[in-house]
Design a protein around this motif. Structure first.
Motif, PDB file in Angstrom:
ATOM      1  N   LYS A 123       0.836  -1.200   0.000  1.00 56.18           N
ATOM      2  CA  LYS A 123       0.000   0.000   0.000  1.00 56.18           C
ATOM      3  C   LYS A 123       0.872   1.251   0.000  1.00 56.18           C
ATOM      4  O   LYS A 123       0.566   2.238  -0.681  1.00 56.18           O
ATOM      5  CB  LYS A 123      -0.923  -0.007   1.220  1.00 56.18           C
ATOM      6  N   ALA A 124       1.967   1.218   0.762  1.00 56.40           N
ATOM      7  CA  ALA A 124       2.879   2.365   0.807  1.00 56.40           C
ATOM      8  C   ALA A 124       3.486   2.650  -0.566  1.00 56.40           C
ATOM      9  O   ALA A 124       3.648   3.802  -0.973  1.00 56.40           O
ATOM     10  CB  ALA A 124       3.982   2.119   1.837  1.00 56.40           C
ATOM     11  N   VAL A 125       3.829   1.580  -1.292  1.00 53.40           N
ATOM     12  CA  VAL A 125       4.385   1.749  -2.639  1.00 53.40           C
ATOM     13  C   VAL A 125       3.356   2.417  -3.547  1.00 53.40           C
ATOM     14  O   VAL A 125       3.672   3.299  -4.349  1.00 53.40           O
ATOM     15  CB  VAL A 125       4.836   0.390  -3.214  1.00 53.40           C
ATOM     16  N   LYS A 126       2.098   1.989  -3.414  1.00 53.40           N
ATOM     17  CA  LYS A 126       1.041   2.595  -4.226  1.00 53.40           C
ATOM     18  C   LYS A 126       0.827   4.062  -3.872  1.00 53.40           C
ATOM     19  O   LYS A 126       0.340   4.841  -4.690  1.00 53.40           O
ATOM     20  CB  LYS A 126      -0.266   1.819  -4.037  1.00 53.40           C
ATOM     21  N   GLU A 127       1.194   4.438  -2.641  1.00 58.17           N
ATOM     22  CA  GLU A 127       0.987   5.817  -2.200  1.00 58.17           C
ATOM     23  C   GLU A 127       2.237   6.682  -2.348  1.00 58.17           C
ATOM     24  O   GLU A 127       2.277   7.806  -1.859  1.00 58.17           O
ATOM     25  CB  GLU A 127       0.506   5.826  -0.746  1.00 58.17           C
ATOM     26  N   GLY A 128       3.257   6.152  -3.003  1.00 56.46           N
ATOM     27  CA  GLY A 128       4.398   7.007  -3.315  1.00 56.46           C
ATOM     28  C   GLY A 128       5.764   6.485  -2.954  1.00 56.46           C
ATOM     29  O   GLY A 128       6.775   7.045  -3.381  1.00 56.46           O
ATOM     30  N   ALA A 129       5.848   5.426  -2.123  1.00 56.11           N
ATOM     31  CA  ALA A 129       7.164   4.855  -1.810  1.00 56.11           C
ATOM     32  C   ALA A 129       7.733   4.193  -3.060  1.00 56.11           C
ATOM     33  O   ALA A 129       6.994   3.673  -3.900  1.00 56.11           O
ATOM     34  CB  ALA A 129       7.051   3.842  -0.682  1.00 56.11           C
ATOM     35  N   LEU A 130       9.050   4.226  -3.183  1.00 49.86           N
ATOM     36  CA  LEU A 130       9.676   3.643  -4.372  1.00 49.86           C
ATOM     37  C   LEU A 130       9.793   2.133  -4.257  1.00 49.86           C
ATOM     38  O   LEU A 130       9.652   1.408  -5.238  1.00 49.86           O
ATOM     39  CB  LEU A 130      11.061   4.264  -4.586  1.00 49.86           C
ATOM     40  N   ASP A 131      10.012   1.629  -3.020  1.00 55.18           N
ATOM     41  CA  ASP A 131      10.172   0.187  -2.815  1.00 55.18           C
ATOM     42  C   ASP A 131      10.044  -0.094  -1.320  1.00 55.18           C
ATOM     43  O   ASP A 131       9.864   0.819  -0.515  1.00 55.18           O
ATOM     44  CB  ASP A 131      11.536  -0.280  -3.339  1.00 55.18           C
TER      45      ASP A 131
END
Length: 448
Positions: A92-100
């Motif tokens: 979910k974090a990746v979908k919200e802007g984290a790269l990996d």
């Protein structure tokens, strides 16, 4: 690689010390914050190249901190640190802007590789922003190789001169139209830029397109037609693929270039046009002259101010910048995250001969962005012709586009099936927007 500045936001001092100790001799400067609030304050003053962010912090969630970091600096790569079994939140974090993301306990070598990869991506992003901030007429010419620097200088010099006729030569796909537009942008603030592809029209239509025609001048001419030369008055006329222009029309173009005076078909009155003429060709016009396929006098009239567009194989150091630039463009267009290009893939692309030049590279980036949004692009993801030993794998796959479409159709149908036909959930699973999914369903003619 120059020193990287990394900010770790994690409430476990032992973990932070372990990372700091392990990366001490890797040219990575590591700074620590032990809460979300402290991390945000440190982030604003430190401006790190990469952030390692724990999902579980004492004062606020890692997702909340991520949102604040992305608001402060959308381009700074953030790697999430998740506990074992918390993969769903990390995704979910990746979908919200984290790269990996990386899961505890993690291998320090894997973390080091991930940090350096993110740092390289950040460096390329900074270079792209720098290039885009340069003068508007050269901002679309991406690259910092010696060849491109020379090209920019030449565009500046010629664009600011009084030259009225310019010839751009270079292989197909090297960006000759982009050079022409850049020259136009330097000279004119608000003036017409009129383009014609000399290979796209039959001989009987090229003359009418260029010079215009009076009503009844030829069969089917039911009304007066303004030519492109007239439309380009006080601006630029761009003649692409000039080497394909029929000999009869070459003679009339030469007459116009000599004095900027012309007659429409069926017209008796001479007209003047204040036009900068930029011609482009992927042919060797000198050879065409020797073969009798191009007028010598027109060649010498066009070749007063020549510009050569460098082949991509002569500027391979620009490939990483170009790949990231096109990735951002296509990801925005598709409503998804751009792929992360591994060092191995970039190295492999630098060994490929690129017969289609930048146009071919752009097409490849589009394919990878569609098939692997937000994923790390590895050598295995490349089509066979781009893999090692290209000389032995140069067989053209004329059906490649259909293979890509079939794979894309398969992925979409699988996601829709798993989500019970709900397009919103399917789009989220595929990592794209609902609008992008709808457009792909229409383009692929998927019958739901």
């Amino acid at each position: 690689m120059s020193s990287l500045t990394v900010l770790v936001i994690d409430d476990e001092p032992n973990l932070v010390r372990s990372i700091q100790f392990s990366l001490n001799d890797q040219n990575i400067g590591l700074h620590a914050a032990y809460s979300g609030n402290e991390g945000i304050k440190t982030f604003t003053t430190l401006a790190p190249d990469v952030v390692l962010l724990d999902l579980g912090l004492p004062d606020q969630s890692g997702l909340d901190v991520l949102a604040q970091l992305k608001a402060l600096s959308p381009d700074t790569p953030v790697i999430m640190i998740s506990a074992h079994g918390d993969t769903r939140t990390a995704v979910k974090a990746v979908k919200e802007g984290a790269l990996d993301y990386i899961t505890k306990p993690f291998d320090i070598d894997e973390l080091e590789l991930l940090i350096k990869r993110c740092g390289e991506q950040q460096r390329l992003s900074k270079e792209l922003r720098f290039l885009r901030s340069k003068q508007i007429h050269t901002q679309r010419i991406i690259g910092n190789s010696h060849n491109i620097q020379q090209l920019r200088e030449m565009i500046e010099q010629i664009g600011n001169s009084a030259a009225k006729t310019i010839l751009i030569s270079g292989q197909s796909g090297t960006g000759k139209a982009l050079i022409a537009r850049s020259l136009h942008d330097i000279r004119f603030n608000d003036a017409p830029f009129i383009e014609i592809n000399c290979a796209a029209l039959p001989e009987q239509l090229i003359e009418a397109e260029l010079f215009g025609a009076e009503r009844g001048a030829y069969t089917g001419s039911v009304q007066k037609r303004d030519g492109l030369i007239s439309l380009a008055d006080n601006g630029t006329l761009f003649l692409d693929e000039i080497g394909e222009m029929p000999l009869a029309i070459q003679a009339k173009l030469l007459t116009f270039l000599e004095n900027r005076v012309y007659r429409s078909i069926g017209g008796g009155k001479e007209r003047k046009a204040n036009v900068v003429v930029i011609a482009a060709t992927n042919k060797d016009l000198k050879e065409a002259v020797d073969a009798g396929a191009f007028r010598a006098d027109l060649y010498y009239r066009l070749n007063v101010v020549p510009i050569s567009a460098p082949a991509l194989s002569d500027r391979t150091s620009d490939i990483a910048l170009l790949v990231n630039f096109f990735s951002e463009q296509f990801a925005k267009q598709e409503g998804c995250k751009p792929p992360i290009w591994s060092d191995d893939v970039i190295s492999q692309l630098k060994t490929y001969p690129w017969p289609g030049n930048i146009r071919e590279l752009k097409n490849l980036v589009e394919r990878i962005t569609i098939l692997y949004p937000g994923q790390t692009a590895m050598p295995k993801h490349l089509p066979n012709e781009y893999k090692q030993n290209p000389a032995s794998s140069r067989t053209e796959d004329s059906n490649y586009s259909s293979v890509v479409e079939n794979k894309e159709r398969e992925l979409i149908l699988s996601a829709l099936s798993q989500c019970g036909g709900r397009k919103g959930l399917a789009a989220e699973q595929l990592g794209i927007s609902r609008h992008a999914l709808k457009r792909r369903i229409q383009r692929l003619h998927i019958d739901l």
